[in-house]
Structure formats: C-alpha cells, structure tokens
Design an enzyme around this catalytic site. Sequence first.
Site, PDB file in Angstrom:
ATOM      1  N   THR A  86       0.817  -1.224   0.000  1.00  0.00           N
ATOM      2  CA  THR A  86       0.000   0.000   0.000  1.00  0.00           C
ATOM      3  C   THR A  86       0.852   1.277   0.000  1.00  0.00           C
ATOM      4  O   THR A  86       0.309   2.380   0.059  1.00  0.00           O
ATOM      5  CB  THR A  86      -0.869   0.027   1.267  1.00  0.00           C
ATOM      6  OG1 THR A  86       0.003  -0.164   2.392  1.00  0.00           O
ATOM      7  CG2 THR A  86      -1.936  -1.049   1.247  1.00  0.00           C
ATOM      8  N   SER A  87       2.172   1.125  -0.084  1.00  0.00           N
ATOM      9  CA  SER A  87       3.084   2.248   0.175  1.00  0.00           C
ATOM     10  C   SER A  87       2.965   3.454  -0.769  1.00  0.00           C
ATOM     11  O   SER A  87       2.930   3.311  -1.995  1.00  0.00           O
ATOM     12  CB  SER A  87       4.514   1.705   0.106  1.00  0.00           C
ATOM     13  OG  SER A  87       5.447   2.737  -0.038  1.00  0.00           O
TER      14      SER A  87
END
Length: 350
Positions: A86-87
């Site tokens: 999800t970075s």
Amino acid sequence: MSHPPLTGEELRARIAKTPRVKLAFLPTPLQHCPRLSADLDVDLWVKRDDLTGLAFGGNKTRNLEFRMAEAVEAGADILVFGVEITSNSARQTAAAANVLGLPLVLVLRGEVPSAPQGNLLVNLLLGAQIRLVDVPSFNHLGPVLEEIAGELRTAGRRPFVLNHARMFARASALAYVEALLEIREQLAAHGRMADHVFVSSGGKGQAGLILAKKALALSVRIQGIASTRNEDPWEYAARTATDAAELLELGLGVSPGEVENTFDYIGKGYGIPTDAGMEAIVRFARREGILLDPVYSGKAAAGMLDHVRRGVVRRGATVVFIHTGGQPALFSQSHALVEYLNGPMRRSEP
Ligand SMILES: Cc1ncc(COP(=O)(O)O)c(C=O)c1O
C-alpha cells in the site's frame, strides 16, 4: 548547541553540497486556512507537500531528490525497492524512476486485492516491475532484495537497492530541513513565525524539522503524530537527525528526549481508519477543500485538532500542518469513508 545559530542561507548552502536530482515542485505552497482558523481560534496554515508533483505527490518526493542522485552517482542501470503493497513511497519511487529513465523492480509485501486500487493501481500504471513477496514483516525484506540484486548482477546489470543506501533516512532529514526553511520564509512574507508544526511522522522527515529548528535556534514546537507502532519514532528521529547533522557538518546531535511524537492517534493499528481521522478528513475537505488521507495525514490532523482542543496550542498561535500526501488511500479505503459518511450522524455538516 556547540555552534552559534546558522542563518537560513548558511543552512541552504550546506544542503547544496549534497548531490541531488530535480524531481519535486519546490517550494510547495503554504496555504492559509481562514475557516478552520476561525473555527479553532488559531492561525492555521497547511504546507502542501501533497503537491510535490510526482504521481499524486507526497513527502517522499522531496527525499527522492537525494536518494536518486546517490543511485545515479553509483552508475545504477536498474533500481530495486522493497516496501508494503500500500506504500506511498513505492508510488513516488516508481514515478521518479520513470522521470530518470531507470527501470525499477518494486518488491511488494502484502495481500493483493482482487481489484487493484490506490497506490498499487498507480504502480501498475507507471509500469514498475512488481514482484510480490510473502515475508512476515517489512524487516524481512532485506535478504530478498539482496537476492534480487544478485540475480540482476549475474545477468550483467548494475542494480541499486534503495532501501540499503547510505542516504535512505538522512535524505528525508535533509529534505525536511529544507521544508522548514521554506515554511519559515513563506510565513515571514506574511509577518508571522510558526509556534507549532504538526506532521504525520515515523521519525524520518521529523528529524529534519528538529534539526532545522536546532540549527536556526527557533522556538517552534515540532509535534510528530505516528501512524504505526512498528517504529520507535523518538529513537529513529534522534538517530536520523544526528546522522544528517554530521552530513551537514552542523556539530550538533539530537536525543530521543528532544523528539515530540505520540502513538495516541493510531487507533487500532496501522492503516485502520479511526473516527477522529475520518472526522478530520471531512472537516478539512468541507471547510478548506483540502483532501487528507485515512492512513497518515487524516490521523495527524486528528492529533493536531485534539492538541488545539486540549489547549496545548494557545489561542491565536500560528500553527502549520504539514500535509505529507497519501490521498490514493482514499480510494483503496473508500468503503470505510462511505461507511463513515453514511454513519449514524449522517455527516453532512462540517
Ligand atoms: C503520507 C505519509 N505521511 C507520513 C509518512 C511518514 O513520514 P516519515 O517516514 O518521514 O516519518 C509517510 C511515510 O510513509 C507517508 O506516506
């Protein structure tokens, strides 16, 4: 402090000695928030680091200017970077790699959603070579990255593992020394000085803010708001600030006791929305047209609002909220937002 305070120009000259590539739109705007200021009885400004420019922007674009310069200087012809699926950092790194014309192997940890959204969707669009790995935590990525770099070397490539670079954390510190210089100059143009700065922080960017405050001998309070309990932001910020101080030859150190951070606004855990964070997102959107995110900036804004409510910030104080970006999570977590908006109170009012 062992040296007299530096001027802003002197500090900028020290930063200028570090190799850098151009990626960000700087300085980012400092937006005055007249309606929220009136609501809160403070003078509120938002430093729009969500507008740094690379593929939806964010705080990492600033530090990538130094980290990518290190990769270019090392003669890399391919980059390797490992992070959570999800970075925000992954997204900005993928865009930066494209700007520099370098291929990127993005090693992502986490569950793949049936329909990619948010940062993962943008990474696919940007064309990073995605490799999904199943390791128990972020800290287990190191050997995987080295293995991939080894394979690339065997194939005759010159890989550069961004996670293991000398500049990794210090680049964030350098970048946020500069951000505080920008804030100071932007507020000075309005005859103001910051009393408080609030920022979503795991310790890296905050290290630079603290360093700039010390080098310039400012009285501003830098309050970090953590979004994960997996890091020790006090120790990490102190170590990173001290490392960066060495790089800038400032002759000063920072101890964990000098770092103001809190776990109070994380809620159940990293990436799990809180009601207070959602309330802050709705409030900033409806009062100022500014979009925050549920993972970082929304929780940080909830922390800032609570500090004002509790009187930690005095009436009339000049408050800067650094918007570190992250809005693609609004879309990957749209269900939580919709649920909040349709909640028992039918949140139609700010
Ligand atoms: C939107 C956003 N805000 C804040 C942070 C934390 O910043 P730092 O790593 O500089 O402490 C991150 C890091 O991933 C982020 O993506």
